[in-house]
Design a protein around this motif. Sequence first.
Motif, PDB file in Angstrom:
ATOM      1  N   HIS A  57      54.430  53.850  50.543  1.00  0.00           N
ATOM      2  CA  HIS A  57      53.180  54.521  50.186  1.00  0.00           C
ATOM      3  C   HIS A  57      52.790  55.546  51.241  1.00  0.00           C
ATOM      4  N   MET A  58      53.012  55.231  52.500  1.00  0.00           N
ATOM      5  CA  MET A  58      52.707  56.194  53.560  1.00  0.00           C
ATOM      6  C   MET A  58      53.586  57.442  53.434  1.00  0.00           C
ATOM      7  N   ARG A  59      54.842  57.258  53.034  1.00  0.00           N
ATOM      8  CA  ARG A  59      55.737  58.401  52.845  1.00  0.00           C
ATOM      9  C   ARG A  59      55.253  59.277  51.693  1.00  0.00           C
ATOM     10  N   VAL A  60      54.782  58.668  50.614  1.00  0.00           N
ATOM     11  CA  VAL A  60      54.258  59.441  49.484  1.00  0.00           C
ATOM     12  C   VAL A  60      53.017  60.223  49.905  1.00  0.00           C
ATOM     13  N   ILE A  61      52.125  59.582  50.641  1.00  0.00           N
ATOM     14  CA  ILE A  61      50.910  60.247  51.115  1.00  0.00           C
ATOM     15  C   ILE A  61      51.272  61.380  52.070  1.00  0.00           C
ATOM     16  N   GLN A  62      52.240  61.150  52.949  1.00  0.00           N
ATOM     17  CA  GLN A  62      52.678  62.180  53.884  1.00  0.00           C
ATOM     18  C   GLN A  62      53.236  63.385  53.135  1.00  0.00           C
ATOM     19  N   HIS A  63      54.020  63.154  52.094  1.00  0.00           N
ATOM     20  CA  HIS A  63      54.589  64.251  51.322  1.00  0.00           C
ATOM     21  C   HIS A  63      53.497  64.999  50.566  1.00  0.00           C
ATOM     22  N   ALA A  64      52.450  64.302  50.159  1.00  0.00           N
ATOM     23  CA  ALA A  64      51.352  64.965  49.449  1.00  0.00           C
ATOM     24  C   ALA A  64      50.531  65.838  50.391  1.00  0.00           C
ATOM     25  N   MET A  65      50.472  65.468  51.671  1.00  0.00           N
ATOM     26  CA  MET A  65      49.647  66.204  52.623  1.00  0.00           C
ATOM     27  C   MET A  65      50.387  67.372  53.277  1.00  0.00           C
TER      28      MET A  65
END
Length: 126
Positions: free
Chosen positions: A61-69
């Motif tokens: 989930h942190m990787r998905v959030i990082q890619h979104a930001m």
Amino acid sequence: MNQYLVYFAIGIGLLLVALVVPGLKVLAEAILKLLLEFFVEIFKRKGMFIVWLIKTLAGDHMRVIQHAMQDRDTLDPTEKIRMEAEGYEEEPHEPLSKRLTKHCNALLDDVKRQFKPSGKNAAKAP
């Protein structure tokens, strides 16, 4: 993930077929016993498995959030070079979070305009 589930189902199906074949019955029973013992050991140490699962899910989930930001060029710096080599004009890439914020604000403005009092109701509105 579904591919692994299909392979697992095929393996279980082959084991069930092997239980019917007289020569393979002993081998299939040994493999099923081994699998059962494996699952019993996993459930004995379910605390470690749960910690691993939470750690893996949180990291994903942190990787998905990082890619979104992050900006697209930060994630794939070669994309800009490929686009220039193929003759495309350079377009500014905004992070997904900025694009989503822009679209949400545009939708909110549309909703506000839609429900803005007009005519006779405009005089009554505060």
